[in-house]
Scaffold this motif. Structure first.
Motif, PDB file in Angstrom:
ATOM      1  N   CYS A 149       0.834  -1.197   0.000  1.00 17.34           N
ATOM      2  CA  CYS A 149       0.000   0.000   0.000  1.00 17.34           C
ATOM      3  C   CYS A 149       0.869   1.246   0.000  1.00 17.34           C
ATOM      4  CB  CYS A 149      -0.926   0.008   1.221  1.00 17.34           C
ATOM      5  SG  CYS A 149      -1.950   1.501   1.346  1.00 17.34           S
ATOM      6  N   TRP A 150       0.515   2.197  -0.849  1.00 11.21           N
ATOM      7  CA  TRP A 150       1.144   3.512  -0.840  1.00 11.21           C
ATOM      8  C   TRP A 150       0.129   4.491  -0.271  1.00 11.21           C
ATOM      9  CZ3 TRP A 150       2.380   2.958  -6.743  1.00 11.21           C
ATOM     10  CH2 TRP A 150       3.396   1.997  -6.902  1.00 11.21           C
ATOM     11  N   LEU A 151       0.548   5.200   0.764  1.00  7.63           N
ATOM     12  CA  LEU A 151      -0.353   6.189   1.354  1.00  7.63           C
ATOM     13  C   LEU A 151      -0.397   7.448   0.498  1.00  7.63           C
ATOM     14  CD1 LEU A 151       0.229   6.062   5.221  1.00  7.63           C
ATOM     15  CD2 LEU A 151      -1.845   5.438   3.966  1.00  7.63           C
ATOM     16  N   TRP A 152      -1.622   7.851   0.150  1.00  4.62           N
ATOM     17  CA  TRP A 152      -1.814   9.072  -0.623  1.00  4.62           C
ATOM     18  C   TRP A 152      -1.457  10.276   0.239  1.00  4.62           C
ATOM     19  CZ3 TRP A 152      -2.506  10.519  -5.480  1.00  4.62           C
ATOM     20  CH2 TRP A 152      -3.001  11.794  -5.753  1.00  4.62           C
ATOM     21  N   GLY A 153      -0.604  11.142  -0.289  1.00 12.45           N
ATOM     22  CA  GLY A 153      -0.154  12.319   0.439  1.00 12.45           C
ATOM     23  C   GLY A 153       1.169  12.110   1.143  1.00 12.45           C
ATOM     24  N   GLU A 154       1.620  10.847   1.228  1.00  8.37           N
ATOM     25  CA  GLU A 154       2.915  10.550   1.844  1.00  8.37           C
ATOM     26  C   GLU A 154       3.808   9.780   0.879  1.00  8.37           C
ATOM     27  OE1 GLU A 154       2.711   8.846   5.750  1.00  8.37           O
ATOM     28  OE2 GLU A 154       1.006  10.074   6.350  1.00  8.37           O
ATOM     29  N   ASP A 155       3.434   8.542   0.587  1.00 14.23           N
ATOM     30  CA  ASP A 155       4.242   7.730  -0.333  1.00 14.23           C
ATOM     31  C   ASP A 155       4.111   8.228  -1.769  1.00 14.23           C
ATOM     32  OD1 ASP A 155       4.985   6.022   1.813  1.00 14.23           O
ATOM     33  OD2 ASP A 155       3.079   4.974   1.613  1.00 14.23           O
ATOM     34  N   VAL A 156       2.914   8.603  -2.137  1.00 16.31           N
ATOM     35  CA  VAL A 156       2.659   9.201  -3.450  1.00 16.31           C
ATOM     36  C   VAL A 156       1.793  10.436  -3.238  1.00 16.31           C
ATOM     37  CG1 VAL A 156       2.920   7.131  -4.885  1.00 16.31           C
ATOM     38  CG2 VAL A 156       0.726   7.596  -3.786  1.00 16.31           C
ATOM     39  N   LYS A 157       2.107  11.505  -3.928  1.00 16.69           N
ATOM     40  CA  LYS A 157       1.384  12.759  -3.743  1.00 16.69           C
ATOM     41  C   LYS A 157       0.609  13.199  -4.980  1.00 16.69           C
ATOM     42  CE  LYS A 157       4.560  14.369  -0.177  1.00 16.69           C
ATOM     43  NZ  LYS A 157       5.471  15.437   0.300  1.00 16.69           N
ATOM     44  N   THR A 158       0.883  12.566  -6.117  1.00 17.53           N
ATOM     45  CA  THR A 158       0.171  12.874  -7.351  1.00 17.53           C
ATOM     46  C   THR A 158      -0.047  11.584  -8.120  1.00 17.53           C
ATOM     47  OG1 THR A 158       2.166  13.174  -8.706  1.00 17.53           O
ATOM     48  CG2 THR A 158       1.350  15.113  -7.506  1.00 17.53           C
ATOM     49  N   PHE A 159      -0.930  11.639  -9.083  1.00 18.44           N
ATOM     50  CA  PHE A 159      -1.128  10.458  -9.926  1.00 18.44           C
ATOM     51  C   PHE A 159       0.052  10.247 -10.862  1.00 18.44           C
ATOM     52  CE2 PHE A 159      -5.192   9.905  -8.151  1.00 18.44           C
ATOM     53  CZ  PHE A 159      -5.644   8.653  -8.539  1.00 18.44           C
ATOM     54  N   SER A 160       0.798  11.292 -11.110  1.00 16.77           N
ATOM     55  CA  SER A 160       2.039  11.113 -11.873  1.00 16.77           C
ATOM     56  C   SER A 160       3.014  10.245 -11.092  1.00 16.77           C
ATOM     57  CB  SER A 160       2.670  12.476 -12.178  1.00 16.77           C
ATOM     58  OG  SER A 160       1.870  13.209 -13.076  1.00 16.77           O
ATOM     59  N   ASP A 161       3.044  10.417  -9.768  1.00 18.10           N
ATOM     60  CA  ASP A 161       3.898   9.559  -8.930  1.00 18.10           C
ATOM     61  C   ASP A 161       3.489   8.101  -9.067  1.00 18.10           C
ATOM     62  OD1 ASP A 161       5.202  11.803  -7.999  1.00 18.10           O
ATOM     63  OD2 ASP A 161       4.114  11.889  -6.092  1.00 18.10           O
ATOM     64  N   ILE A 162       2.183   7.851  -9.068  1.00 18.10           N
ATOM     65  CA  ILE A 162       1.693   6.479  -9.209  1.00 18.10           C
ATOM     66  C   ILE A 162       2.118   5.910 -10.556  1.00 18.10           C
ATOM     67  CG2 ILE A 162      -0.386   5.050  -9.372  1.00 18.10           C
ATOM     68  CD1 ILE A 162      -1.761   7.041  -7.468  1.00 18.10           C
ATOM     69  N   ARG A 163       1.939   6.695 -11.608  1.00 16.45           N
ATOM     70  CA  ARG A 163       2.304   6.233 -12.947  1.00 16.45           C
ATOM     71  C   ARG A 163       3.777   5.889 -13.026  1.00 16.45           C
ATOM     72  NH1 ARG A 163       1.293  10.757 -16.146  1.00 16.45           N
ATOM     73  NH2 ARG A 163       3.466  11.359 -15.883  1.00 16.45           N
ATOM     74  N   HIS A 164       4.635   6.749 -12.495  1.00 19.57           N
ATOM     75  CA  HIS A 164       6.075   6.521 -12.593  1.00 19.57           C
ATOM     76  C   HIS A 164       6.514   5.299 -11.790  1.00 19.57           C
ATOM     77  CE1 HIS A 164       6.984   9.949 -15.017  1.00 19.57           C
ATOM     78  NE2 HIS A 164       6.529  10.823 -14.136  1.00 19.57           N
ATOM     79  N   ARG A 165       5.814   5.020 -10.697  1.00 17.63           N
ATOM     80  CA  ARG A 165       6.205   3.873  -9.877  1.00 17.63           C
ATOM     81  C   ARG A 165       5.718   2.554 -10.461  1.00 17.63           C
ATOM     82  NH1 ARG A 165       6.079   5.346  -3.469  1.00 17.63           N
ATOM     83  NH2 ARG A 165       6.953   3.249  -3.429  1.00 17.63           N
ATOM     84  N   ILE A 166       4.741   2.617 -11.328  1.00 13.64           N
ATOM     85  CA  ILE A 166       4.209   1.385 -11.930  1.00 13.64           C
ATOM     86  C   ILE A 166       4.777   1.127 -13.337  1.00 13.64           C
ATOM     87  CG2 ILE A 166       2.111   0.266 -12.792  1.00 13.64           C
ATOM     88  CD1 ILE A 166       0.579   1.505 -10.502  1.00 13.64           C
ATOM     89  N   LEU A 167       4.903   2.187 -14.122  1.00 13.72           N
ATOM     90  CA  LEU A 167       5.342   2.024 -15.509  1.00 13.72           C
ATOM     91  C   LEU A 167       6.821   2.362 -15.670  1.00 13.72           C
ATOM     92  CD1 LEU A 167       2.413   3.624 -17.510  1.00 13.72           C
ATOM     93  CD2 LEU A 167       2.719   1.239 -16.868  1.00 13.72           C
ATOM     94  N   THR A 168       7.458   1.708 -16.586  1.00 14.67           N
ATOM     95  CA  THR A 168       8.812   2.071 -17.011  1.00 14.67           C
ATOM     96  C   THR A 168       8.648   3.053 -18.161  1.00 14.67           C
ATOM     97  OG1 THR A 168       9.594  -0.142 -16.468  1.00 14.67           O
ATOM     98  CG2 THR A 168      10.974   1.191 -17.919  1.00 14.67           C
ATOM     99  N   THR A 169       9.183   4.240 -18.006  1.00 12.09           N
ATOM    100  CA  THR A 169       9.006   5.267 -19.035  1.00 12.09           C
ATOM    101  C   THR A 169      10.335   5.677 -19.625  1.00 12.09           C
ATOM    102  OG1 THR A 169       9.136   7.010 -17.373  1.00 12.09           O
ATOM    103  CG2 THR A 169       6.936   6.159 -17.901  1.00 12.09           C
ATOM    104  N   ASP A 170      10.260   6.195 -20.830  1.00 11.56           N
ATOM    105  CA  ASP A 170      11.448   6.650 -21.546  1.00 11.56           C
ATOM    106  C   ASP A 170      11.160   8.018 -22.108  1.00 11.56           C
ATOM    107  OD1 ASP A 170      13.198   5.652 -24.575  1.00 11.56           O
ATOM    108  OD2 ASP A 170      13.876   6.821 -22.845  1.00 11.56           O
ATOM    109  N   GLN A 171      11.788   9.035 -21.566  1.00 10.03           N
ATOM    110  CA  GLN A 171      11.562  10.399 -22.035  1.00 10.03           C
ATOM    111  C   GLN A 171      12.104  10.587 -23.441  1.00 10.03           C
ATOM    112  OE1 GLN A 171       9.989  12.744 -20.399  1.00 10.03           O
ATOM    113  NE2 GLN A 171       9.760  11.746 -18.417  1.00 10.03           N
ATOM    114  N   GLN A 172      11.327  11.306 -24.256  1.00 10.65           N
ATOM    115  CA  GLN A 172      11.767  11.650 -25.599  1.00 10.65           C
ATOM    116  C   GLN A 172      12.193  13.100 -25.654  1.00 10.65           C
ATOM    117  OE1 GLN A 172      11.862   9.544 -28.477  1.00 10.65           O
ATOM    118  NE2 GLN A 172      11.860   8.069 -26.798  1.00 10.65           N
TER     119      GLN A 172
END
Length: 301
Positions: free
Chosen positions: A278-301
């Protein structure tokens, strides 16, 4: 409720199963190219770190559009209880007995000026009522009115039925709520990546309409509402129900899913008890972008 309902838990909606391998590559809304994979051997890229995401509703996915105390006070301006005092009125009994009087208490009614309690005190009362032990098994049963009636009365001091009903109906519409910034984009990207999505919430039956009003109900593979399944977080049963649905669809085990919520006990302790991170909202993750980055592997263009 959508027709594709669960057999064992009739109040859970499941999205139609779709092949996970059918993923759309390229850019979607965020302007980033996602390095996605439906499994090993997709150009050497790693799959998502988690196969399933469970989300709490109130306080995490759903945020109030304006502060609760402000809304209670605004609606309450038209309501409140009339203040009644009594005035002693002495009436002489007769001319012959001029020193003998009958005393009557006459009501002196001052019309209500509405809910006038300061917003700070309204919020204190709201938190106090919300945190108080609830004598029944579930706080939210069906539409949740009995519980919310007590909360509103404790917060404002107003027991006017019409006032309560207007407050209740206000929060039954999507315009009283908002999604956190980036939530819609993140949900789409996770969905495209093959991540299964579920809502697991202590809520009443209004939740279905709220998710629909905010245009996100179709994003979820399962929606588990405490008032309908008969368990409230942190009870392990409510998490097990959601995980069972996800496992049936794509074989997502607790070890490959993560829950995001805002309550240390209801969300974190409850999820951890069934082996769910579990990630606590407001502590472990503060935005939905944080959730996305922790779940997906991304490659900036």
């Amino acid at each position: 409720m959508p027709p594709a309902a669960a057999v064992r838990w009739p109040f859970i909606w499941r999205a139609p199963a779709a092949p996970v391998a059918v993923l759309r590559a390229g850019v979607r809304r965020s302007g980033m190219r996602r390095c996605l994979s439906a499994g090993a051997g997709s150009g050497g890229h790693r799959p998502p770190a988690y196969g399933g995401l469970l989300l709490d509703a109130g306080g995490t996915l759903l945020q109030v559009a304006r502060p609760v105390a402000e809304t209670y006070a605004f609606i309450g301006r038209r309501y409140g209880s009339d203040e009644t005092t009594f005035v002693a009125l002495a009436v002489p009994l007769s001319r012959a007995f001029h020193r003998t009087y009958a005393v009557f208490l006459v009501p002196n009614v001052r019309p209500s000026t509405g809910v006038t309690m300061p917003k700070r005190r309204i919020m204190e009362g709201f938190k106090r009522a919300f945190a108080a032990p609830w004598p029944k098994t579930l706080r939210y049963q069906g539409d949740g009115r009995p519980f919310w009636r007590i909360v509103v009365a404790e917060a404002t001091g107003c027991t006017d039925d019409d006032y309560f009903e207007e407050v209740y109906q206000h929060y039954a519409h999507g315009d009283a709520w908002r999604l956190p910034v980036g939530a819609d984009t993140t949900l789409h990207e996770l969905k495209d990546a093959g991540v299964k999505l579920a809502v697991v919430s202590n809520f009443d039956t209004r939740l279905w309409k709220l998710l629909k009003d905010l245009n996100v109900s179709d994003m979820f593979d399962a929606i588990v509402v405490s008032s309908e399944v008969g368990f409230e977080k942190p009870a392990p049963e409510i998490f097990k129900i959601a995980l069972a649905v996800l496992k049936d669809q794509i074989g997502v085990e607790a070890s490959k899913a993560v829950h995001v919520g805002d309550d240390e006990t209801a969300d974190k302790a409850g999820a951890n008890a069934v082996g769910l991170e579990c990630w606590l909202w407001g502590e472990d993750v503060k935005t939905f972008s944080d959730i996305r980055h922790r779940i997906l592997t991304t490659d900036q263009q």
